[in-house]
Motif scaffolding. Structure first.
Motif, PDB file in Angstrom:
ATOM      1  N   PHE A  21       0.854  -1.183   0.000  1.00 24.35           N
ATOM      2  CA  PHE A  21       0.000   0.000   0.000  1.00 24.35           C
ATOM      3  C   PHE A  21       0.892   1.236   0.000  1.00 24.35           C
ATOM      4  O   PHE A  21       1.710   1.407   0.905  1.00 24.35           O
ATOM      5  CB  PHE A  21      -0.891   0.039   1.248  1.00 24.35           C
ATOM      6  N   LEU A  22       0.757   2.077  -1.021  1.00 27.20           N
ATOM      7  CA  LEU A  22       1.492   3.342  -1.113  1.00 27.20           C
ATOM      8  C   LEU A  22       0.457   4.461  -1.154  1.00 27.20           C
ATOM      9  O   LEU A  22      -0.491   4.404  -1.942  1.00 27.20           O
ATOM     10  CB  LEU A  22       2.339   3.381  -2.384  1.00 27.20           C
ATOM     11  N   HIS A  23       0.620   5.493  -0.319  1.00 27.92           N
ATOM     12  CA  HIS A  23      -0.345   6.588  -0.253  1.00 27.92           C
ATOM     13  C   HIS A  23       0.352   7.936  -0.340  1.00 27.92           C
ATOM     14  O   HIS A  23       1.429   8.112   0.233  1.00 27.92           O
ATOM     15  CB  HIS A  23      -1.139   6.515   1.059  1.00 27.92           C
ATOM     16  N   TRP A  24      -0.293   8.873  -1.059  1.00 32.41           N
ATOM     17  CA  TRP A  24       0.200  10.237  -1.172  1.00 32.41           C
ATOM     18  C   TRP A  24      -0.933  11.205  -0.879  1.00 32.41           C
ATOM     19  O   TRP A  24      -2.059  11.011  -1.370  1.00 32.41           O
ATOM     20  CB  TRP A  24       0.700  10.509  -2.595  1.00 32.41           C
ATOM     21  N   PRO A  25      -0.638  12.277  -0.119  1.00 30.91           N
ATOM     22  CA  PRO A  25      -1.662  13.314   0.083  1.00 30.91           C
ATOM     23  C   PRO A  25      -1.797  14.151  -1.192  1.00 30.91           C
ATOM     24  O   PRO A  25      -0.810  14.425  -1.868  1.00 30.91           O
ATOM     25  CB  PRO A  25      -1.096  14.147   1.240  1.00 30.91           C
ATOM     26  N   VAL A  26      -3.033  14.498  -1.516  1.00 29.41           N
ATOM     27  CA  VAL A  26      -3.300  15.333  -2.684  1.00 29.41           C
ATOM     28  C   VAL A  26      -4.319  16.402  -2.304  1.00 29.41           C
ATOM     29  O   VAL A  26      -5.004  16.288  -1.282  1.00 29.41           O
ATOM     30  CB  VAL A  26      -3.824  14.513  -3.887  1.00 29.41           C
ATOM     31  N   GLY A  53      -4.067   6.297  -3.327  1.00 30.30           N
ATOM     32  CA  GLY A  53      -3.300   5.093  -3.037  1.00 30.30           C
ATOM     33  C   GLY A  53      -2.989   4.315  -4.298  1.00 30.30           C
ATOM     34  O   GLY A  53      -3.808   4.226  -5.208  1.00 30.30           O
ATOM     35  N   VAL A  54      -1.793   3.772  -4.339  1.00 34.36           N
ATOM     36  CA  VAL A  54      -1.380   2.848  -5.400  1.00 34.36           C
ATOM     37  C   VAL A  54      -1.119   1.514  -4.708  1.00 34.36           C
ATOM     38  O   VAL A  54      -0.354   1.452  -3.739  1.00 34.36           O
ATOM     39  CB  VAL A  54      -0.108   3.348  -6.118  1.00 34.36           C
ATOM     40  N   VAL A  55      -1.796   0.471  -5.192  1.00 28.37           N
ATOM     41  CA  VAL A  55      -1.726  -0.833  -4.528  1.00 28.37           C
ATOM     42  C   VAL A  55      -1.355  -1.911  -5.542  1.00 28.37           C
ATOM     43  O   VAL A  55      -2.221  -2.428  -6.251  1.00 28.37           O
ATOM     44  CB  VAL A  55      -3.077  -1.170  -3.850  1.00 28.37           C
ATOM     45  N   GLU A  98      -1.620  -7.288 -10.598  1.00 32.72           N
ATOM     46  CA  GLU A  98      -2.715  -6.321 -10.654  1.00 32.72           C
ATOM     47  C   GLU A  98      -2.237  -5.036  -9.999  1.00 32.72           C
ATOM     48  O   GLU A  98      -1.408  -5.057  -9.080  1.00 32.72           O
ATOM     49  CB  GLU A  98      -3.946  -6.873  -9.934  1.00 32.72           C
ATOM     50  N   LEU A  99      -2.764  -3.916 -10.472  1.00 29.63           N
ATOM     51  CA  LEU A  99      -2.407  -2.624  -9.917  1.00 29.63           C
ATOM     52  C   LEU A  99      -3.690  -1.830  -9.716  1.00 29.63           C
ATOM     53  O   LEU A  99      -4.431  -1.589 -10.670  1.00 29.63           O
ATOM     54  CB  LEU A  99      -1.470  -1.863 -10.861  1.00 29.63           C
ATOM     55  N   ASN A 100      -3.972  -1.447  -8.471  1.00 32.64           N
ATOM     56  CA  ASN A 100      -5.144  -0.629  -8.157  1.00 32.64           C
ATOM     57  C   ASN A 100      -4.704   0.791  -7.869  1.00 32.64           C
ATOM     58  O   ASN A 100      -3.736   1.008  -7.148  1.00 32.64           O
ATOM     59  CB  ASN A 100      -5.871  -1.162  -6.925  1.00 32.64           C
ATOM     60  N   LEU A 101      -5.426   1.740  -8.421  1.00 30.66           N
ATOM     61  CA  LEU A 101      -5.268   3.146  -8.090  1.00 30.66           C
ATOM     62  C   LEU A 101      -6.563   3.548  -7.418  1.00 30.66           C
ATOM     63  O   LEU A 101      -7.635   3.367  -7.982  1.00 30.66           O
ATOM     64  CB  LEU A 101      -5.035   3.979  -9.357  1.00 30.66           C
ATOM     65  N   ARG A 102      -6.473   4.085  -6.211  1.00 33.69           N
ATOM     66  CA  ARG A 102      -7.694   4.344  -5.456  1.00 33.69           C
ATOM     67  C   ARG A 102      -7.591   5.620  -4.654  1.00 33.69           C
ATOM     68  O   ARG A 102      -6.511   6.123  -4.400  1.00 33.69           O
ATOM     69  CB  ARG A 102      -8.006   3.175  -4.536  1.00 33.69           C
ATOM     70  N   SER A 103      -8.755   6.115  -4.280  1.00 33.71           N
ATOM     71  CA  SER A 103      -8.846   7.215  -3.349  1.00 33.71           C
ATOM     72  C   SER A 103      -9.992   6.888  -2.401  1.00 33.71           C
ATOM     73  O   SER A 103     -10.616   5.832  -2.514  1.00 33.71           O
ATOM     74  CB  SER A 103      -9.089   8.537  -4.067  1.00 33.71           C
TER      75      SER A 103
END
Length: 97
Positions: free
Chosen positions: A32-37, A62-64, A86-91
């Motif tokens: 789990f990788l997360h960045w504030p935006v 988040g990039v998972v 698999e690659l998920n991009l989520r918020s």
């Protein structure tokens, strides 16, 4: 026959299924990788009716990446299809309450 531990279900928020499982899915090598935006920038890109959920005043993206592993009950793993990246991009958003 059910596993003996399945007779203790008071801790579960739902009842046990009536039928046996059909598909097993696992997420392996998960990260789990997360960045504030900017919440405002993200809100502009959301469908109507969804509201950005924030934490400490920021929205998060988040990039998972992971490997999906799956199999159908009673069948051997499908060649070349039982494990794949698999690659998920989520918020995080809200809809109503």
């Amino acid at each position: 026959m059910a596993h003996p531990a399945l007779s203790f279900t008071d801790h579960r928020p739902w009842v046990l299924p009536e039928r046996p499982w059909v598909l097993e899915m696992n997420w392996d090598d998960l990260l789990f990788l997360h960045w504030p935006v900017s919440a405002a920038a993200l809100q502009e890109r959301l469908p109507r009716g969804l509201e950005v959920d924030t934490f400490d005043g920021a929205a998060w993206v988040g990039v998972v990446p992971f490997f999906m592993r799956m199999r159908f009950r009673g069948l051997p793993p499908l060649p070349g299809g039982h494990r794949f990246p698999e690659l998920n991009l989520r918020s995080y958003v809200r809809h109503g309450d």
